[in-house]
Design a protein around this motif. Structure first.
Motif, PDB file in Angstrom:
ATOM      1  N   LEU A  41     -42.528 -11.584  57.064  1.00 26.05           N
ATOM      2  CA  LEU A  41     -43.505 -12.491  56.475  1.00 26.05           C
ATOM      3  C   LEU A  41     -44.017 -13.508  57.491  1.00 26.05           C
ATOM      4  O   LEU A  41     -43.258 -14.014  58.320  1.00 26.05           O
ATOM      5  CB  LEU A  41     -42.882 -13.229  55.286  1.00 26.05           C
ATOM      6  N   GLY A  42     -45.324 -13.792  57.418  1.00 29.95           N
ATOM      7  CA  GLY A  42     -45.932 -14.798  58.283  1.00 29.95           C
ATOM      8  C   GLY A  42     -47.096 -15.458  57.574  1.00 29.95           C
ATOM      9  O   GLY A  42     -47.603 -14.943  56.572  1.00 29.95           O
ATOM     10  N   TYR A  43     -47.542 -16.606  58.130  1.00 25.69           N
ATOM     11  CA  TYR A  43     -48.521 -17.416  57.405  1.00 25.69           C
ATOM     12  C   TYR A  43     -49.728 -17.860  58.239  1.00 25.69           C
ATOM     13  O   TYR A  43     -50.584 -18.573  57.728  1.00 25.69           O
ATOM     14  CB  TYR A  43     -47.809 -18.636  56.813  1.00 25.69           C
ATOM     15  N   ASN A  44     -49.803 -17.443  59.487  1.00 21.00           N
ATOM     16  CA  ASN A  44     -50.941 -17.805  60.326  1.00 21.00           C
ATOM     17  C   ASN A  44     -51.004 -16.871  61.532  1.00 21.00           C
ATOM     18  O   ASN A  44     -50.106 -16.037  61.742  1.00 21.00           O
ATOM     19  CB  ASN A  44     -50.858 -19.268  60.771  1.00 21.00           C
ATOM     20  N   CYS A  45     -52.063 -17.001  62.334  1.00 23.83           N
ATOM     21  CA  CYS A  45     -52.259 -16.094  63.467  1.00 23.83           C
ATOM     22  C   CYS A  45     -51.174 -16.251  64.534  1.00 23.83           C
ATOM     23  O   CYS A  45     -50.765 -15.270  65.162  1.00 23.83           O
ATOM     24  CB  CYS A  45     -53.627 -16.329  64.096  1.00 23.83           C
ATOM     25  N   GLU A  46     -50.729 -17.464  64.744  1.00 23.30           N
ATOM     26  CA  GLU A  46     -49.688 -17.674  65.761  1.00 23.30           C
ATOM     27  C   GLU A  46     -48.378 -17.003  65.362  1.00 23.30           C
ATOM     28  O   GLU A  46     -47.730 -16.334  66.175  1.00 23.30           O
ATOM     29  CB  GLU A  46     -49.460 -19.167  65.998  1.00 23.30           C
ATOM     30  N   PHE A  49     -48.801 -13.300  65.784  1.00 21.84           N
ATOM     31  CA  PHE A  49     -48.721 -12.926  67.202  1.00 21.84           C
ATOM     32  C   PHE A  49     -47.265 -12.847  67.659  1.00 21.84           C
ATOM     33  O   PHE A  49     -46.866 -11.875  68.332  1.00 21.84           O
ATOM     34  CB  PHE A  49     -49.485 -13.949  68.046  1.00 21.84           C
ATOM     35  N   ASN A  50     -46.478 -13.846  67.310  1.00 19.42           N
ATOM     36  CA  ASN A  50     -45.068 -13.864  67.721  1.00 19.42           C
ATOM     37  C   ASN A  50     -44.280 -12.720  67.087  1.00 19.42           C
ATOM     38  O   ASN A  50     -43.439 -12.088  67.740  1.00 19.42           O
ATOM     39  CB  ASN A  50     -44.433 -15.208  67.369  1.00 19.42           C
ATOM     40  N   ILE A  51     -44.569 -12.439  65.818  1.00 15.83           N
ATOM     41  CA  ILE A  51     -43.887 -11.333  65.129  1.00 15.83           C
ATOM     42  C   ILE A  51     -44.205 -10.007  65.808  1.00 15.83           C
ATOM     43  O   ILE A  51     -43.304  -9.193  66.067  1.00 15.83           O
ATOM     44  CB  ILE A  51     -44.309 -11.290  63.645  1.00 15.83           C
ATOM     45  N   LEU A  52     -45.480  -9.771  66.098  1.00 19.90           N
ATOM     46  CA  LEU A  52     -45.894  -8.509  66.701  1.00 19.90           C
ATOM     47  C   LEU A  52     -45.285  -8.325  68.087  1.00 19.90           C
ATOM     48  O   LEU A  52     -44.813  -7.242  68.436  1.00 19.90           O
ATOM     49  CB  LEU A  52     -47.419  -8.435  66.774  1.00 19.90           C
ATOM     50  N   ASN A  53     -45.273  -9.380  68.867  1.00 19.40           N
ATOM     51  CA  ASN A  53     -44.711  -9.279  70.211  1.00 19.40           C
ATOM     52  C   ASN A  53     -43.202  -9.082  70.182  1.00 19.40           C
ATOM     53  O   ASN A  53     -42.657  -8.309  70.976  1.00 19.40           O
ATOM     54  CB  ASN A  53     -45.066 -10.532  71.024  1.00 19.40           C
ATOM     55  N   LYS A  56     -42.511  -5.477  69.086  1.00 18.97           N
ATOM     56  CA  LYS A  56     -42.780  -4.562  70.195  1.00 18.97           C
ATOM     57  C   LYS A  56     -41.699  -4.667  71.265  1.00 18.97           C
ATOM     58  O   LYS A  56     -41.223  -3.653  71.798  1.00 18.97           O
ATOM     59  CB  LYS A  56     -44.145  -4.871  70.792  1.00 18.97           C
ATOM     60  N   HIS A  57     -41.294  -5.907  71.576  1.00 19.40           N
ATOM     61  CA  HIS A  57     -40.247  -6.133  72.577  1.00 19.40           C
ATOM     62  C   HIS A  57     -38.934  -5.464  72.158  1.00 19.40           C
ATOM     63  O   HIS A  57     -38.199  -4.921  73.004  1.00 19.40           O
ATOM     64  CB  HIS A  57     -40.030  -7.635  72.765  1.00 19.40           C
ATOM     65  N   ASN A  58     -38.649  -5.472  70.865  1.00 17.71           N
ATOM     66  CA  ASN A  58     -37.413  -4.860  70.349  1.00 17.71           C
ATOM     67  C   ASN A  58     -37.530  -3.345  70.215  1.00 17.71           C
ATOM     68  O   ASN A  58     -36.594  -2.686  69.755  1.00 17.71           O
ATOM     69  CB  ASN A  58     -37.062  -5.456  68.989  1.00 17.71           C
ATOM     70  N   LYS A  59     -38.699  -2.806  70.613  1.00 16.78           N
ATOM     71  CA  LYS A  59     -38.968  -1.372  70.518  1.00 16.78           C
ATOM     72  C   LYS A  59     -38.846  -0.870  69.084  1.00 16.78           C
ATOM     73  O   LYS A  59     -38.390   0.241  68.823  1.00 16.78           O
ATOM     74  CB  LYS A  59     -38.049  -0.587  71.455  1.00 16.78           C
ATOM     75  N   GLU A  60     -39.288  -1.708  68.165  1.00 14.42           N
ATOM     76  CA  GLU A  60     -39.350  -1.355  66.755  1.00 14.42           C
ATOM     77  C   GLU A  60     -40.809  -1.129  66.396  1.00 14.42           C
ATOM     78  O   GLU A  60     -41.686  -1.182  67.258  1.00 14.42           O
ATOM     79  CB  GLU A  60     -38.728  -2.458  65.894  1.00 14.42           C
ATOM     80  N   THR A  61     -41.077  -0.867  65.142  1.00 12.05           N
ATOM     81  CA  THR A  61     -42.463  -0.641  64.735  1.00 12.05           C
ATOM     82  C   THR A  61     -42.728  -1.297  63.394  1.00 12.05           C
ATOM     83  O   THR A  61     -41.797  -1.769  62.711  1.00 12.05           O
ATOM     84  CB  THR A  61     -42.787   0.867  64.661  1.00 12.05           C
ATOM     85  N   ILE A  62     -43.971  -1.359  63.028  1.00 10.82           N
ATOM     86  CA  ILE A  62     -44.383  -1.830  61.706  1.00 10.82           C
ATOM     87  C   ILE A  62     -45.091  -0.668  61.025  1.00 10.82           C
ATOM     88  O   ILE A  62     -46.025  -0.093  61.587  1.00 10.82           O
ATOM     89  CB  ILE A  62     -45.310  -3.057  61.817  1.00 10.82           C
TER      90      ILE A  62
END
Length: 227
Positions: A41-46, A49-53, A56-62
């Motif tokens: 869950l997230g509530y703004n663009c920042e 951005f942090n969630i997506l990075n 990706k860094h954890n080599k997981e996916t959405i």
């Protein structure tokens, strides 16, 4: 995207209204209660951005992403709206199925989103209820393209008026309607000012047949039901 039902499914929900996020999660839980689901869950663009990075860094996916178009921006990374977040998801996780949620269902908004993202699902907030939201998810899950009633109607208007703008054309008109000055449009659109001016002149020619003012342009667009 084939997914083993014994594997955790990551479902991302980004909306600037916490109550909406909780409601979407609750509605989805009614049809995913027997599955292994991880809600992010997230509530703004920042935050997005942090969630997506981090993902990706954890080599997981959405696997599925529900993104509200109207989100507080993260200008440092040029993320001004949910559509920019969705574009980043397309880049990071190409197989993710994106469902756009928007309080706007005006044809220009809808056209821009389809040209920019081509989402697997697109829901107008005015169309959401306890029945339609799970139905939208199930349709997308089954590899179908889902558009809610208001979104379908908006796409039909663009076709009926024979308007075939690309993402930047629609964005120019939308931003002008939001009060952004023409000289500031290059901050939001990856085009130089002269290119934007040419596109704006073309839009005016289609809508008001001459080089009228921005007010005349917006009045014509509103009268045509485009914004």
């Amino acid at each position: 995207m084939e997914l083993n039902r014994n594997q955790n499914r990551n479902i991302l929900i980004i909306d600037d209204h916490p109550m909406s996020v909780d409601s979407y999660k609750t509605l989805l839980s009614t049809i995913t209660s027997n599955e292994k689901v991880n809600y992010i869950l997230g509530y703004n663009c920042e935050e997005a951005f942090n969630i997506l990075n981090q993902t990706k860094h954890n080599k997981e996916t959405i696997h599925f992403a529900f993104i509200d178009v109207n989100l507080p921006s993260f200008e440092k990374k040029k993320l001004f709206s949910g559509s920019d977040v969705a574009k980043l998801i397309r880049d990071y996780f190409p197989e993710c199925k994106i469902i756009i949620i928007s309080m706007h269902s005006e044809p220009v908004w809808v056209s821009q989103i389809y040209n920019c993202i081509n989402p697997e699902g697109f829901i107008a907030k005015s169309d959401i209820d306890y029945k339609s939201f799970p139905e939208a998810f199930k349709s997308v899950e089954n590899n179908e393209i889902y558009s809610s009633k208001s979104i379908k109607q908006s796409r039909k208007i663009m076709i009926q008026k024979n308007i075939n703008w690309d993402e930047n054309d629609s964005k120019i008109l939308r931003l002008i309607a939001e009060g952004v000055k023409t000289k500031d449009l290059p901050k939001y659109i990856p085009l130089c000012l002269s290119a934007i001016e040419k596109r704006k002149a073309s839009i005016k020619k289609q809508l008001i047949r001459d080089s009228g003012s921005n007010k005349e342009l917006l009045d014509s667009a509103k009268n045509s039901g485009l914004i």
